[in-house]
Design a protein around this motif. Structure first.
Motif, mmCIF file in Angstrom:
data_model
loop_
_atom_site.group_PDB
_atom_site.id
_atom_site.type_symbol
_atom_site.label_atom_id
_atom_site.label_comp_id
_atom_site.label_asym_id
_atom_site.label_seq_id
_atom_site.Cartn_x
_atom_site.Cartn_y
_atom_site.Cartn_z
ATOM 1 N N THR A 86 0.838 -1.201 0.000
ATOM 2 C CA THR A 86 0.000 0.000 0.000
ATOM 3 C C THR A 86 0.871 1.249 0.000
ATOM 4 O OG1 THR A 86 -1.752 -1.148 1.223
ATOM 5 C CG2 THR A 86 -1.810 1.255 1.222
ATOM 6 N N ASN A 114 0.879 5.334 0.497
ATOM 7 C CA ASN A 114 0.153 6.493 1.036
ATOM 8 C C ASN A 114 0.875 7.766 0.608
ATOM 9 O OD1 ASN A 114 -1.896 5.163 2.935
ATOM 10 N ND2 ASN A 114 0.020 4.231 3.593
ATOM 11 N N THR A 127 0.527 12.012 0.735
ATOM 12 C CA THR A 127 -0.163 13.193 1.266
ATOM 13 C C THR A 127 0.588 14.440 0.834
ATOM 14 O OG1 THR A 127 -0.869 11.947 3.212
ATOM 15 C CG2 THR A 127 -1.028 14.339 3.331
ATOM 16 N N HIS A 165 -4.989 13.503 0.090
ATOM 17 C CA HIS A 165 -4.454 12.233 0.584
ATOM 18 C C HIS A 165 -4.883 11.120 -0.371
ATOM 19 C CE1 HIS A 165 -2.969 9.197 3.328
ATOM 20 N NE2 HIS A 165 -4.135 8.573 3.272
ATOM 21 N N THR A 195 -4.354 7.005 -1.269
ATOM 22 C CA THR A 195 -3.886 5.671 -0.867
ATOM 23 C C THR A 195 -4.182 4.686 -2.001
ATOM 24 O OG1 THR A 195 -4.332 6.123 1.464
ATOM 25 C CG2 THR A 195 -4.085 3.818 0.829
#
Length: 345
Positions: free
Chosen positions: A286, A288, A290, A339, A341
């Protein structure tokens, strides 16, 4: 394609061999009545095969799929009636012993003619229905494959479009910045040209694939951020944090660059202090990402930026990672935050 046709041919051949050999398999060890077997099983089975392939190779494509349903039904009814008549004719000519009653037998001739015709029609309609089912399934599979191919083509087109939009924008700004550095800091200008060359090489030769290693995408983003820093003043602080990416993690190219570009487009002011914060982390498969920046809306007549909006990115995410991503964005107290993901597996 030729190999697939050979496989299909042998599949059909095997199926019909099994069907034609069923009576012999079921009557193994017994003495079957050959005449009855030929008249009541092999001859109808041969007619079933003819009806099946008549529909499979000709009638379904010519009449059923083009919505000529009535003509398709009439032709099949005529074919079924012809083969039913031909079967009875063959029995009368060559298998009279099966239809002739022994002397003194006063039993009825068999089931009522309506029931006989109904059963015969059902048995001859079965290969028609099977051919329709198989042909329809094949058409659905072909349509689905074409649909997926069209989606992939559209996706590749969008990626190309993104890359072609992205290149002129920051190449133009970078060249302007390099030009201003030539007299002030020749060594820095040389280093910047070298970095720009790597970006160009990456865009031209390494983003034509469906997936790229995340480490390469991170390297590209770092260099892009360094180039964008050349055109901003000391009033803008840029913070960035990227992980040491797992070599096994691969991702679609150029997903994050439009977010970074958007931050530099809307998060920089000539007379006000601002911060652009970029943070990426990975956890197993995964990713992420931001990004936060002060928001300074552009004037309507301001044509700066690449024109690649967040809607374009969301559309690409829907195509690339259906049900495998979250995309959140908010504007709060003058700070714009995004954000993203992505599950890469």
């Amino acid at each position: 394609m030729y190999k697939n046709k050979k496989v299909i041919f042998f599949q059909h051949l095997l199926i019909w061999l099994v069907l034609f050999s069923m009576p012999y398999i079921l009557s193994y060890g017994q003495d079957p009545d050959i005449n009855r077997l030929i008249a009541h099983f092999l001859v109808p089975m041969l007619f079933y095969a003819i009806i099946f392939y008549l529909n499979f190779f000709l009638l379904i494509d010519k009449f059923l799929f083009p919505k000529k349903t009535l003509r398709f039904i009439l032709i099949n009814l005529m074919a079924i009636a012809f083969f039913m008549f031909l079967k009875e004719l063959i029995e009368d000519l060559f298998f009279q012993d099966l239809t002739r009653k022994p002397p003194g037998d006063n039993t009825k001739d068999g089931p009522p003619i309506k029931l006989f015709l109904y059963v015969q029609m059902i048995s001859y309609a079965a290969p028609v229905l099977f051919s329709i089912a198989i042909k329809t399934t094949k058409q659905w599979m072909r349509t689905e494959a074409e649909r997926k191919e069209a989606i992939n083509f559209k996706l590749q087109t969008e990626l190309q479009h993104l890359r072609y939009q992205l290149q002129p924008h920051f190449f133009f700004n970078s060249l302007n910045n390099i030009y201003s550095l030539v007299d002030i800091s020749p060594e820095k200008a040389k280093s910047t040209i070298h970095s720009l060359g790597k970006l160009m090489r990456y865009l031209l030769y390494e983003t034509n694939t469906e997936l790229v290693p995340l480490s390469k995408e991170i390297e590209f983003m770092r260099k892009y951020i360094d180039l964008m820093k050349l055109r901003i003043s000391d009033k803008t602080e840029v913070e960035s944090s990227f992980p040491v990416a797992d070599p096994s993690i691969k991702i679609a190219p150029l997903l994050f660059i439009s977010l970074i570009e958007n931050a530099f487009k809307h998060g920089v002011s000539a007379n006000r202090e601002s911060i652009i914060s970029i943070d990426m982390t990975t956890q197993k498969n995964t990713v992420n990402f931001t990004i936060e920046n002060h928001n300074f809306p552009k004037e309507d007549n301001d044509k700066s930026g690449s024109g690649i909006g967040l809607k374009n990115l969301e559309k690409r995410l829907q195509l690339l990672y259906p049900n495998k991503y979250t995309f959140e964005k908010e504007l709060k107290t003058g700070v714009y935050r995004v954000h993203l993901t992505i599950e890469t597996n």
